[in-house]
Write a protein that holds these residues in place. Structure first.
Motif, mmCIF file in Angstrom:
data_model
loop_
_atom_site.group_PDB
_atom_site.id
_atom_site.type_symbol
_atom_site.label_atom_id
_atom_site.label_comp_id
_atom_site.label_asym_id
_atom_site.label_seq_id
_atom_site.Cartn_x
_atom_site.Cartn_y
_atom_site.Cartn_z
ATOM 1 N N TRP A 80 0.818 -1.210 0.000
ATOM 2 C CA TRP A 80 0.000 0.000 0.000
ATOM 3 C C TRP A 80 0.850 1.258 0.000
ATOM 4 N N VAL A 81 1.958 1.258 0.735
ATOM 5 C CA VAL A 81 2.832 2.430 0.758
ATOM 6 C C VAL A 81 3.398 2.690 -0.625
ATOM 7 N N GLU A 82 3.803 1.629 -1.314
ATOM 8 C CA GLU A 82 4.364 1.795 -2.648
ATOM 9 C C GLU A 82 3.319 2.343 -3.623
ATOM 10 N N ARG A 86 3.305 6.172 -5.481
ATOM 11 C CA ARG A 86 3.197 6.407 -6.926
ATOM 12 C C ARG A 86 2.122 7.429 -7.240
ATOM 13 N N ARG A 87 1.078 7.492 -6.433
ATOM 14 C CA ARG A 87 -0.018 8.444 -6.659
ATOM 15 C C ARG A 87 0.272 9.821 -6.061
ATOM 16 N N TRP A 88 1.147 9.860 -5.069
ATOM 17 C CA TRP A 88 1.373 11.095 -4.312
ATOM 18 C C TRP A 88 2.096 12.121 -5.169
ATOM 19 N N ARG A 89 1.758 13.407 -4.959
ATOM 20 C CA ARG A 89 2.400 14.494 -5.685
ATOM 21 C C ARG A 89 2.868 15.542 -4.682
ATOM 22 N N GLY A 90 4.120 15.942 -4.784
ATOM 23 C CA GLY A 90 4.646 16.959 -3.875
ATOM 24 C C GLY A 90 6.165 16.991 -3.948
ATOM 25 N N ALA A 91 6.760 17.845 -3.127
ATOM 26 C CA ALA A 91 8.210 17.991 -3.106
ATOM 27 C C ALA A 91 8.869 16.787 -2.450
ATOM 28 N N PRO A 92 10.036 16.355 -2.941
ATOM 29 C CA PRO A 92 10.729 15.195 -2.342
ATOM 30 C C PRO A 92 11.008 15.370 -0.853
ATOM 31 N N ILE A 93 11.348 16.584 -0.433
ATOM 32 C CA ILE A 93 11.658 16.783 0.986
ATOM 33 C C ILE A 93 10.404 16.611 1.832
ATOM 34 N N THR A 94 9.240 16.988 1.284
ATOM 35 C CA THR A 94 7.986 16.806 2.021
ATOM 36 C C THR A 94 7.673 15.327 2.177
ATOM 37 N N TRP A 95 7.872 14.561 1.121
ATOM 38 C CA TRP A 95 7.646 13.111 1.216
ATOM 39 C C TRP A 95 8.570 12.506 2.276
ATOM 40 N N LYS A 96 9.823 12.920 2.269
ATOM 41 C CA LYS A 96 10.816 12.322 3.162
ATOM 42 C C LYS A 96 10.481 12.576 4.631
ATOM 43 N N ALA A 138 -0.179 11.107 8.078
ATOM 44 C CA ALA A 138 0.300 10.176 7.042
ATOM 45 C C ALA A 138 -0.510 8.884 7.058
ATOM 46 N N TYR A 139 -0.776 8.331 8.252
ATOM 47 C CA TYR A 139 -1.507 7.073 8.356
ATOM 48 C C TYR A 139 -2.965 7.242 7.925
ATOM 49 N N ARG A 140 -3.550 8.394 8.244
ATOM 50 C CA ARG A 140 -4.938 8.643 7.826
ATOM 51 C C ARG A 140 -5.041 8.654 6.297
ATOM 52 N N GLN A 141 -4.097 9.314 5.645
ATOM 53 C CA GLN A 141 -4.127 9.369 4.184
ATOM 54 C C GLN A 141 -3.896 7.992 3.572
#
Length: 341
Positions: A80-82, A86-96, A138-141
């Motif tokens: 599910w995380v993977e 793939r669907r998530w959109r945003g800055a790499p630092i925000t994802w990290k 993060a877990y809610r999303q």
């Protein structure tokens, strides 16, 4: 019992009042979603309507079983995380920082359940902390993306917010200048001066570009991207020779994350015993106000929105600062005069 269809991320889900799913901490039936594994197109909709009717009949007869929808077919957290990434959109630092760090706390080979997400947030983060808020968001999303119920995260995330932090007494600029002069180690003295003069976030100083000194340019791989900063006070930048870059004696600076650099800096400031590293940033915000700059201009220099500048940073400015600004304004020779009677 009525079972409705719902579309999330171009996938079809059945929504209704179902018995607690395996691993749930709840005991009574409640509103949930069931991932049907069907795309949101005409063919998928036709098949989904048939499944929804079958689920409704099973619920009415009291023989609904989660097996076909969880059990052996349940996908792991890692799966599910993977898919979410793939669907998530945003800055790499925000994802990290906002997603990868909370996801790293999860057992990636375990089936994804609401109970697992809630228990991880509760057991691996402190109550009413920034890390708890970040994990719950993060877990809610992730749960919503997987078609799982998300109602429990609202209460679990607690009451933390940046604006809720109680204001503390900030050091005066005289104290800041005096403290800097007592720091024996050249690297930490230089870093202290940079934070005080430019209001940088602690991690930003390690990659700051001083090629156009006294203008400092913040690298784009930071929380809010690249920006330029001008010194307040300009005299500090030149008198303290901040263009002579001298890094603190830390190992593996180049390979450290922003969070790791922030933690190392915070520990060093604790050892120095003067103030918190972020206090120097708050003092820069105060100085922007004292210099008469607008919230928009101050926000531009500090790398955040005007809303954040007013909502968060001005909470750290005491009444005395506002009084001094008021006095300066009313004592101006060119200020507006009252109308004559």
């Amino acid at each position: 019992m009525r079972v409705r269809l719902q579309v999330l991320n171009q996938k079809l889900y059945a929504r209704g009042t179902f018995p607690p799913a395996p691993g749930s901490t709840k005991e009574a039936p409640h509103q949930q979603r069931i991932a049907l594994g069907l795309p949101a197109n005409p063919r998928g909709l036709s098949l989904a309507e048939e499944q929804a009717k079958a689920i409704g009949v099973a619920l009415e007869a009291g023989r609904f079983d989660w097996g076909p929808y969880r059990g052996d077919r349940a996908e792991t957290v890692g799966d599910w995380v993977e898919r979410f990434k793939r669907r998530w959109r945003g800055a790499p630092i925000t994802w990290k920082t906002d997603y990868q760090q909370p996801f790293n706390k999860l057992p990636l080979d375990a089936p994804l359940t609401v109970a697992l997400l809630e228990q991880t947030a509760e057991n691996k983060t402190e109550e009413d902390s920034r890390s708890r808020l970040r994990a719950c968001n993060a877990y809610r999303q992730l749960a919503e993306f997987a078609g799982l119920p998300v109602e429990g995260f609202a209460q679990l995330k607690g009451s933390y917010s940046a604006a809720a932090v109680d204001p503390r007494s900030l050091p005066t600029d005289e104290q800041i200048a005096g403290w800097r002069g007592t720091i024996a180690e050249p690297g930490w003295r230089w870093l202290f001066g940079m934070l005080a003069t430019y209001g940088l976030r602690p991690h930003e100083v390690y990659t700051a570009d001083l090629a156009d000194f006294p203008t400092v340019r913040v690298h784009e791989d930071t929380k809010t991207g690249s920006r330029f900063v001008w010194p307040l006070y300009p005299e500090w930048s030149t008198n303290w020779e901040l263009d002579d870059v001298t890094m603190p004696p830390l190992e593996n600076i180049a390979g450290a994350s922003n969070a790791q650099l922030g933690t190392k800096t915070a520990r060093a400031f604790n050892r120095l015993g003067f103030c918190h590293a972020y206090d120097l940033r708050h003092c820069f915000a105060r100085r922007c106000l004292e210099f008469g700059y607008s919230p928009e201009f101050g926000a531009k220099l500090m790398g955040h929105s005007p809303e954040t500048h007013c909502k968060v940073y001005r909470r750290w400015i005491d009444e005395g600062t506002y009084w001094a600004i008021y006095q300066a304004g009313v004592n101006r020779g060119d200020r507006p005069q009252p109308p004559s009677c």
